[in-house]
Design a protein around this motif. Structure first.
Motif, PDB file in Angstrom:
ATOM      1  N   ALA A  68      47.301  17.267  33.614  1.00 19.96           N
ATOM      2  CA  ALA A  68      47.285  15.934  33.423  1.00 19.96           C
ATOM      3  C   ALA A  68      46.552  15.683  32.026  1.00 19.96           C
ATOM      4  CB  ALA A  68      46.567  14.988  34.512  1.00 19.96           C
ATOM      5  N   ILE A  69      45.424  16.472  31.797  1.00 17.65           N
ATOM      6  CA  ILE A  69      44.727  16.421  30.660  1.00 17.65           C
ATOM      7  C   ILE A  69      45.505  17.032  29.511  1.00 17.65           C
ATOM      8  CG2 ILE A  69      42.735  17.316  29.308  1.00 17.65           C
ATOM      9  CD1 ILE A  69      41.018  16.783  31.774  1.00 17.65           C
ATOM     10  N   LEU A  70      46.359  18.165  29.729  1.00 21.28           N
ATOM     11  CA  LEU A  70      47.134  18.630  28.770  1.00 21.28           C
ATOM     12  C   LEU A  70      48.180  17.942  28.283  1.00 21.28           C
ATOM     13  CD1 LEU A  70      47.096  22.338  29.872  1.00 21.28           C
ATOM     14  CD2 LEU A  70      46.300  21.517  28.068  1.00 21.28           C
ATOM     15  N   VAL A  71      48.924  17.140  29.204  1.00 17.19           N
ATOM     16  CA  VAL A  71      49.979  16.228  29.076  1.00 17.19           C
ATOM     17  C   VAL A  71      49.596  15.342  28.062  1.00 17.19           C
ATOM     18  CG1 VAL A  71      51.254  14.409  29.935  1.00 17.19           C
ATOM     19  CG2 VAL A  71      51.308  16.340  31.232  1.00 17.19           C
ATOM     20  N   VAL A  72      48.284  14.680  28.149  1.00 13.39           N
ATOM     21  CA  VAL A  72      47.866  13.581  27.131  1.00 13.39           C
ATOM     22  C   VAL A  72      47.624  14.204  25.851  1.00 13.39           C
ATOM     23  CG1 VAL A  72      45.979  11.855  26.881  1.00 13.39           C
ATOM     24  CG2 VAL A  72      47.364  12.252  28.915  1.00 13.39           C
ATOM     25  N   THR A  73      47.020  15.462  25.822  1.00 13.30           N
ATOM     26  CA  THR A  73      46.333  15.990  24.510  1.00 13.30           C
ATOM     27  C   THR A  73      47.196  16.769  23.650  1.00 13.30           C
ATOM     28  OG1 THR A  73      45.402  17.941  25.895  1.00 13.30           O
ATOM     29  CG2 THR A  73      44.055  15.810  25.343  1.00 13.30           C
ATOM     30  N   LEU A  74      48.085  17.585  24.200  1.00 17.45           N
ATOM     31  CA  LEU A  74      49.038  18.362  23.627  1.00 17.45           C
ATOM     32  C   LEU A  74      49.941  17.500  22.610  1.00 17.45           C
ATOM     33  CD1 LEU A  74      50.413  20.754  26.276  1.00 17.45           C
ATOM     34  CD2 LEU A  74      48.884  21.289  24.189  1.00 17.45           C
ATOM     35  N   ARG A  75      50.275  18.106  21.165  1.00 17.25           N
ATOM     36  CA  ARG A  75      50.847  17.820  20.423  1.00 17.25           C
ATOM     37  C   ARG A  75      52.550  18.015  20.365  1.00 17.25           C
ATOM     38  NH1 ARG A  75      47.818  14.855  16.730  1.00 17.25           N
ATOM     39  NH2 ARG A  75      49.509  14.897  14.984  1.00 17.25           N
ATOM     40  N   ASN A  76      52.693  18.980  20.915  1.00 14.07           N
ATOM     41  CA  ASN A  76      54.198  19.461  21.053  1.00 14.07           C
ATOM     42  C   ASN A  76      54.806  18.852  22.392  1.00 14.07           C
ATOM     43  OD1 ASN A  76      56.467  21.174  21.331  1.00 14.07           O
ATOM     44  ND2 ASN A  76      55.759  23.041  20.890  1.00 14.07           N
ATOM     45  N   LEU A  77      55.867  18.336  22.095  1.00 14.49           N
ATOM     46  CA  LEU A  77      56.426  17.477  23.125  1.00 14.49           C
ATOM     47  C   LEU A  77      56.900  18.452  24.198  1.00 14.49           C
ATOM     48  CD1 LEU A  77      57.198  14.706  24.242  1.00 14.49           C
ATOM     49  CD2 LEU A  77      59.435  15.130  23.061  1.00 14.49           C
ATOM     50  N   PHE A  78      57.420  19.663  23.935  1.00 15.56           N
ATOM     51  CA  PHE A  78      58.042  20.415  24.841  1.00 15.56           C
ATOM     52  C   PHE A  78      56.866  21.181  25.973  1.00 15.56           C
ATOM     53  CE2 PHE A  78      59.128  24.781  26.138  1.00 15.56           C
ATOM     54  CZ  PHE A  78      60.384  24.545  26.787  1.00 15.56           C
ATOM     55  N   HIS A  79      55.770  21.266  25.270  1.00 17.87           N
ATOM     56  CA  HIS A  79      54.399  22.192  25.970  1.00 17.87           C
ATOM     57  C   HIS A  79      54.054  20.779  26.919  1.00 17.87           C
ATOM     58  CE1 HIS A  79      54.131  25.346  22.916  1.00 17.87           C
ATOM     59  NE2 HIS A  79      54.911  25.632  23.523  1.00 17.87           N
TER      60      HIS A  79
END
Length: 64
Positions: free
Chosen positions: A18-29
């Motif tokens: 969930a933290i990665l969903v919010v912080t990742l800049r690449n939409l696919f990731h």
């Protein structure tokens, strides 16, 4: 005891993804991290012995 360990592992997976969903800049990731989060929620349902809801979580949310 085993259910508690599985719950802790699932909780860690869901929180990190969930933290990665919010912080990742690449939409696919971010979308892949969201799928992992949904998979963890389906694991919660299986731990609660609600397998039908777990399968619905997999088919509806991850399948879409």
């Amino acid at each position: 005891m085993t259910q508690q360990v599985l719950f802790i592992i699932l909780s860690a997976v869901v929180i990190v993804s969930a933290i990665l969903v919010v912080t990742l800049r690449n939409l696919f990731h971010a979308a892949l991290a969201l799928m992992v989060s949904f998979l963890g929620v389906a694991g919660y349902y299986v731990l609660l012995e609600a397998g039908v809801l777990g399968m619905a979580q997999l088919l509806i949310y991850i399948g879409a």
